[in-house]
Scaffold this active site. Structure first.
Site, PDB file in Angstrom:
ATOM      1  N   GLY A  75       0.817  -1.222   0.000  1.00  0.00           N
ATOM      2  CA  GLY A  75       0.000   0.000   0.000  1.00  0.00           C
ATOM      3  C   GLY A  75       0.843   1.261   0.000  1.00  0.00           C
ATOM      4  N   GLY A  77       2.668   2.266  -2.748  1.00  0.00           N
ATOM      5  CA  GLY A  77       2.873   2.740  -4.126  1.00  0.00           C
ATOM      6  C   GLY A  77       4.133   2.215  -4.789  1.00  0.00           C
ATOM      7  CB  ALA A  80       3.146   4.310  -8.623  1.00  0.00           C
ATOM      8  CB  ALA A  81       8.070   3.875  -6.667  1.00  0.00           C
ATOM      9  CG  ASP A 123      -0.421   4.998  -5.828  1.00  0.00           C
ATOM     10  OD1 ASP A 123      -1.201   5.751  -5.220  1.00  0.00           O
ATOM     11  OD2 ASP A 123      -0.263   3.802  -5.535  1.00  0.00           O
TER      12      ASP A 123
END
Ligand code: PMV
Length: 286
Positions: A75, A77, A80-81, A123
């Site tokens: 949770g 992200g 996304a990173a 995100d």
């Protein structure tokens, strides 16, 4: 060879309610994902649909090495990173000339594709740009950064964001008279928090109220509750679930001096603690 990194994120306020157009506040946090991309004749990279898509969309081929300080499915992200850092490194290595904003947009289309439409731009935007971000509907605005002292507690219970979002949607259809006022109240807490952003005691109270409302939505988890109580009783100003819930992570806003005590309490409840603060840089060349 190009190495780029991108940060993870937490939702300070407003998760789930943002899905229904209410305001939410997310913040980039220090743990990062590092990605090295190299032009080569014999491309190789870790098995990841996100990385595959990055190369496909950018129209090039290369080798990738990933080093992550973020656990996946926690949770925070991490997908996304990874996507933002990979796109940034490809952009640099192949001189493609995309802006940071364009990278955030491309990363969002990739998340949406890999997650079969179930992704919000939060995100990827927060990871690319860094800092504190106010989300309202499809608009995203960077707020002045705040030096918030956080302890993140990973429950190690993996969750599915899509499932939790669907669950709230079903509850809302079944009991609109109950669920809509809860979503409105979460929106009101977020706005109140924005008025007290420099006052950690008041922010902590807002986090506690936001958490109670998330529990009322049904996205709590016994392990999250345990970590939150541990954080509050060891000196946090306030604590709440961050993100979709049903496991995942919690955040506790802490006085500087209480951070290691709160982290210890979380670890002794078998959660994994990360002491962190805001990351203001977003995607960065290493
Ligand atoms: O679990 P996370 O960190 O991806 O956060 C999900 C936040 C939700 O508001 C529940 C969904 C969304 O897309 O905003």
């Amino acid at each position: 060879m190009a190495t780029w990194s991108a940060p993870g994120k937490v939702f300070l306020f407003g998760e789930h309610a943002v899905v229904y157009g209410k305001p939410g506040v997310a913040m980039a946090i220090k743990p990062r994902v590092y990605v090295t991309v190299r032009k080569t004749k014999h491309p190789s990279h870790p098995k990841s649909p996100y990385i595959d898509e990055c190369f496909k969309v950018m129209g090039v081929r290369g080798s990738v090495y990933v080093h992550s300080q973020l656990q996946s499915s926690s949770g925070l992200g991490s997908s996304a990173a990874v996507t933002v850092a990979t796109l940034s490194a490809i952009n640099d290595e192949f001189n493609l000339g995309h802006s940071r904003g364009a990278i955030a947009d491309i990363a969002y289309t990739i998340e949406k594709k890999v997650q079969h439409g179930r992704a919000s731009p939060t995100d990827t935007y927060v990871s690319a740009m860094g800092g504190l971000v106010l989300i309202t509907g499809s608009s995203k605005r960077r707020l002045p950064p705040q030096n918030l002292q956080l302890v993140v507690g990973n429950t190690l219970v993996s969750h599915s964001t899509a499932k939790m979002v669907e669950m709230v949607g079903t509850a809302r259809k079944k009991h609109p008279d109950i669920i809509n006022p809860i979503l409105d109240a979460i929106g009101a807490v977020t706005l109140n928090a924005l008025h007290h952003i420099g006052d950690p005691k008041e922010l902590g109270r807002c986090m506690d109220i936001n958490h109670a409302l998330l529990e009322a939505l049904g996205v709590g988890h016994p392990v999250s509750s345990r970590l939150i109580i541990a954080a509050r009783t060891t000196g946090a100003y306030g604590a709440k679930i961050t993100g979709a819930g049903g496991g995942g992570s919690i955040i506790a806003l802490c006085p500087r001096r209480a951070k290691s005590r709160v982290a210890g309490a979380i670890e002794s409840c078998e959660g994994r603690a990360i002491i962190t603060t805001i990351d203001t840089e977003g995607a960065r060349r290493e």
